[in-house]
Design a protein around this motif. Structure first.
Motif, short mmCIF file in Angstrom:
data_model
loop_
_atom_site.label_atom_id
_atom_site.label_comp_id
_atom_site.label_asym_id
_atom_site.label_seq_id
_atom_site.Cartn_x
_atom_site.Cartn_y
_atom_site.Cartn_z
N VAL A 124 0.84 -1.20 0.00
CA VAL A 124 0.00 0.00 0.00
C VAL A 124 0.87 1.25 0.00
CG1 VAL A 124 -1.63 1.33 1.40
CG2 VAL A 124 -2.00 -1.12 1.06
N ASP A 125 1.93 1.25 0.80
CA ASP A 125 2.84 2.40 0.83
C ASP A 125 3.52 2.60 -0.53
OD1 ASP A 125 2.24 2.88 3.47
OD2 ASP A 125 4.03 1.91 4.27
N ALA A 126 3.88 1.48 -1.18
CA ALA A 126 4.52 1.57 -2.50
C ALA A 126 3.58 2.20 -3.52
CB ALA A 126 4.96 0.18 -2.96
N ILE A 127 2.29 1.86 -3.44
CA ILE A 127 1.31 2.45 -4.36
C ILE A 127 1.24 3.96 -4.16
CG2 ILE A 127 -1.14 2.54 -4.95
CD1 ILE A 127 -1.26 -0.48 -4.35
N ASP A 128 1.35 4.40 -2.91
CA ASP A 128 1.34 5.84 -2.63
C ASP A 128 2.58 6.53 -3.19
OD1 ASP A 128 -1.09 5.93 -1.27
OD2 ASP A 128 -0.18 5.49 0.67
N LYS A 129 3.71 5.85 -3.16
CA LYS A 129 4.99 6.51 -3.46
C LYS A 129 5.44 6.38 -4.91
CE LYS A 129 6.70 5.71 1.25
NZ LYS A 129 7.66 4.92 2.08
N HIS A 130 4.95 5.36 -5.63
CA HIS A 130 5.47 5.08 -6.97
C HIS A 130 4.37 5.20 -8.03
CE1 HIS A 130 9.35 3.62 -5.44
NE2 HIS A 130 8.65 3.13 -4.44
N VAL A 133 3.54 0.04 -9.88
CA VAL A 133 3.80 -0.92 -8.80
C VAL A 133 3.37 -2.31 -9.27
CG1 VAL A 133 3.20 -1.64 -6.46
CG2 VAL A 133 3.54 0.78 -6.97
N PHE A 134 4.24 -3.29 -9.03
CA PHE A 134 3.91 -4.68 -9.30
C PHE A 134 3.66 -5.37 -7.95
CE2 PHE A 134 6.12 -3.38 -13.06
CZ PHE A 134 5.59 -4.14 -14.10
N GLY A 135 2.50 -5.99 -7.80
CA GLY A 135 2.18 -6.79 -6.62
C GLY A 135 2.16 -8.25 -7.04
N ILE A 136 3.17 -9.02 -6.60
CA ILE A 136 3.32 -10.40 -7.07
C ILE A 136 3.22 -11.34 -5.88
CG2 ILE A 136 4.85 -12.02 -8.25
CD1 ILE A 136 6.15 -9.58 -9.61
N GLY A 142 -4.45 -10.38 -1.24
CA GLY A 142 -5.02 -9.04 -1.30
C GLY A 142 -4.42 -8.14 -2.36
N LYS A 143 -3.69 -8.70 -3.32
CA LYS A 143 -3.01 -7.90 -4.33
C LYS A 143 -3.98 -6.99 -5.08
CE LYS A 143 -1.70 -11.45 -6.70
NZ LYS A 143 -2.38 -12.52 -5.93
N THR A 144 -5.00 -7.60 -5.67
CA THR A 144 -5.94 -6.83 -6.48
C THR A 144 -6.90 -6.05 -5.61
OG1 THR A 144 -5.79 -8.56 -8.17
CG2 THR A 144 -7.63 -7.01 -8.35
N TYR A 145 -7.34 -6.65 -4.53
CA TYR A 145 -8.33 -6.02 -3.66
C TYR A 145 -7.79 -4.71 -3.08
CZ TYR A 145 -12.44 -6.19 -0.62
OH TYR A 145 -13.64 -5.93 0.00
N LEU A 146 -6.57 -4.73 -2.56
CA LEU A 146 -5.99 -3.52 -1.99
C LEU A 146 -5.71 -2.48 -3.07
CD1 LEU A 146 -3.52 -5.05 0.63
CD2 LEU A 146 -5.61 -3.78 1.11
N ALA A 147 -5.28 -2.93 -4.25
CA ALA A 147 -5.06 -1.99 -5.35
C ALA A 147 -6.35 -1.30 -5.74
CB ALA A 147 -4.46 -2.73 -6.55
N MET A 148 -7.43 -2.06 -5.78
CA MET A 148 -8.73 -1.46 -6.13
C MET A 148 -9.19 -0.49 -5.04
SD MET A 148 -10.71 -4.59 -8.01
CE MET A 148 -12.16 -3.59 -8.38
N ALA A 149 -8.93 -0.83 -3.78
CA ALA A 149 -9.28 0.09 -2.70
C ALA A 149 -8.51 1.40 -2.83
CB ALA A 149 -9.00 -0.57 -1.34
N LYS A 150 -7.24 1.31 -3.18
CA LYS A 150 -6.44 2.52 -3.38
C LYS A 150 -6.94 3.32 -4.58
CE LYS A 150 -3.38 3.80 -1.48
NZ LYS A 150 -3.34 4.74 -0.33
N ALA A 151 -7.41 2.61 -5.61
CA ALA A 151 -7.96 3.30 -6.78
C ALA A 151 -9.22 4.07 -6.42
CB ALA A 151 -8.25 2.28 -7.89
N VAL A 152 -10.12 3.43 -5.69
CA VAL A 152 -11.36 4.11 -5.27
C VAL A 152 -11.04 5.27 -4.34
CG1 VAL A 152 -13.55 3.81 -4.06
CG2 VAL A 152 -12.74 2.02 -5.62
N LYS A 259 -1.49 6.38 -12.60
CA LYS A 259 -0.80 5.41 -11.75
C LYS A 259 -1.19 4.03 -12.25
CE LYS A 259 -0.41 6.50 -7.42
NZ LYS A 259 1.03 6.61 -7.05
N MET A 260 -0.23 3.09 -12.23
CA MET A 260 -0.49 1.72 -12.67
C MET A 260 -0.14 0.74 -11.56
SD MET A 260 0.85 1.24 -16.58
CE MET A 260 -0.22 1.64 -17.98
N VAL A 261 -1.00 -0.26 -11.37
CA VAL A 261 -0.69 -1.37 -10.48
C VAL A 261 -0.91 -2.66 -11.27
CG1 VAL A 261 -1.20 -2.56 -8.33
CG2 VAL A 261 -1.38 -0.07 -8.44
N ILE A 262 0.11 -3.50 -11.27
CA ILE A 262 0.05 -4.77 -12.00
C ILE A 262 0.13 -5.90 -10.99
CG2 ILE A 262 1.23 -6.22 -13.71
CD1 ILE A 262 2.01 -2.52 -13.64
N THR A 263 -0.85 -6.80 -10.99
CA THR A 263 -0.89 -7.87 -10.01
C THR A 263 -0.90 -9.23 -10.69
OG1 THR A 263 -3.31 -8.07 -9.88
CG2 THR A 263 -2.29 -6.36 -8.55
N GLY A 264 -0.34 -10.22 -10.01
CA GLY A 264 -0.36 -11.56 -10.58
C GLY A 264 0.37 -12.57 -9.72
#
Length: 331
Positions: A124-130, A133-136, A142-152, A259-264
């Motif tokens: 979550v901190d990385a999404i704020d700062k960069h 972000v790749f969440g692997i 919670g990779k996608t769920y937290l990314a979507m929460a940050k998007a909303v 901002k981009m978040v890539i999860t997988g």
């Protein structure tokens, strides 16, 4: 020299904290703590007596302080909160359980979305700062769920103008033409998990309006080609099922103010045999590039039923051993 054992240590709980809030109904939380430490714990009023090694007693005292801090934020304790607090303290990190477990990302209909592990907090901190972000990591982290929460959250704060959610419809491939219905109906099953998560974060009655107006877009990865995405929060889910070309295509869609978040999960690739996953090679290509972050999550970060974490860990152990065995046989 070994530590002295069974010396009593006393911990005083602030009088303002109700003991039932800290110890749980019928001392449920106290029993969890006792089961996780090599110590005997007794509570009387606001005094906790610990018998065990000094290091264990010191950790229990830190735990009690953290749980008190969490209670003071207005967040009630649960058995899960207590167990996760213990796990965080065992990791010997500078981040505290209260800091991690009390971070509110998004609240909707009485439900608050928060990170639940140290790695989730780092993510979550990385999404704020960069910017990218790749969440692997494995399923359930919670990779996608937290990314979507940050998007909303970003949309609510007017930091971006729209949210774009995408994933490759690999399983469909050329079979889309053989499925009944319109193109939208054919691809819907591959995008359904994204819609489901949205319903947890946004009032359901407003979602159709947001989709119709284009403020939220849910589309297959193929729809991203040829576009430049400005002022958007873009999430690519199931990125292990992208080819190298698709990954490059997606990353180069990045526009200004976005901002981009890539999860997988690189252990769950569904690509045809012989085709390389874009997610597996992208770390080697982009690691060290400024403003791009890679956050790795593990079985310890699984936040579904605790048995899911054990299953993921067991498979990791089995597959690593199987890989070693295969390598031995191919020598």
């Amino acid at each position: 020299m070994t530590e002295p054992e069974n010396i009593p240590y006393t911990i005083t709980v602030p009088a303002s904290i109700p003991t039932v809030a800290l110890f749980g109904p019928a001392d449920e939380f106290l029993r969890i703590i006792e089961g996780e430490f090599e110590a005997t714990i007794h509570a009387r009023g606001n005094t906790v007596t610990v018998r065990g090694q000094a290091s264990e007693a010191a950790l229990i005292e830190r735990l009690v302080d953290e749980l008190v801090t969490i209670i003071r934020t207005g967040q009630g304790l649960t058995a899960e909160t207590v167990q996760r607090s213990i796990a965080i303290l065992r990791q010997e990190t500078q981040a505290t359980p209260a800091e991690i477990l009390s971070l509110n990302i998004l609240s909707n209909r009485g439900r608050t979305i928060r990170p639940k592990t140290l790695n989730q907090k780092r993510y979550v901190d990385a999404i704020d700062k960069h910017t990218v972000v790749f969440g692997i990591g494995p399923a359930g982290t919670g990779k996608t769920y937290l990314a979507m929460a940050k998007a909303v959250q970003a949309l609510n704060n007017k930091e971006i103008n729209r949210i774009i959610l995408t994933r490759p419809a690999v399983e469909a491939g050329e079979k889309l033409g053989f499925l009944p219905g319109t193109l939208s109906e054919k691809i819907d099953p591959y995008l359904r998990p994204l819609y489901d998560a949205l319903h947890d974060m946004i009032d359901p009655e407003t979602i159709p309006k947001l989709l119709t107006s284009g403020i939220i877009e849910v589309a297959p990865l193929a729809y991203m080609r040829g576009r430049t995405l400005n002022d958007a929060f873009i999430i690519l889910d199931e990125a292990q099922n992208t080819s190298q070309e698709q990954m490059k295509m997606f990353l180069t869609r990045l526009g200004f103010g976005s901002k981009m978040v890539i999860t997988g999960d690189i252990t769950q690739v569904d690509l045809p045999s012989g085709q390389k996953s874009g997610l597996r090679v992208v770390k080697d290509i982009l690691e060290g590039v400024r403003d791009i972050n890679f956050t790795m999550l593990t079985a310890q970060d699984v936040v579904r039923h605790k048995l899911v974490g054990r299953i993921v860990a067991a498979y990791d152990t089995f597959e690593s051993g199987e890989g070693s065995s295969e390598r031995r046989h191919t020598r």
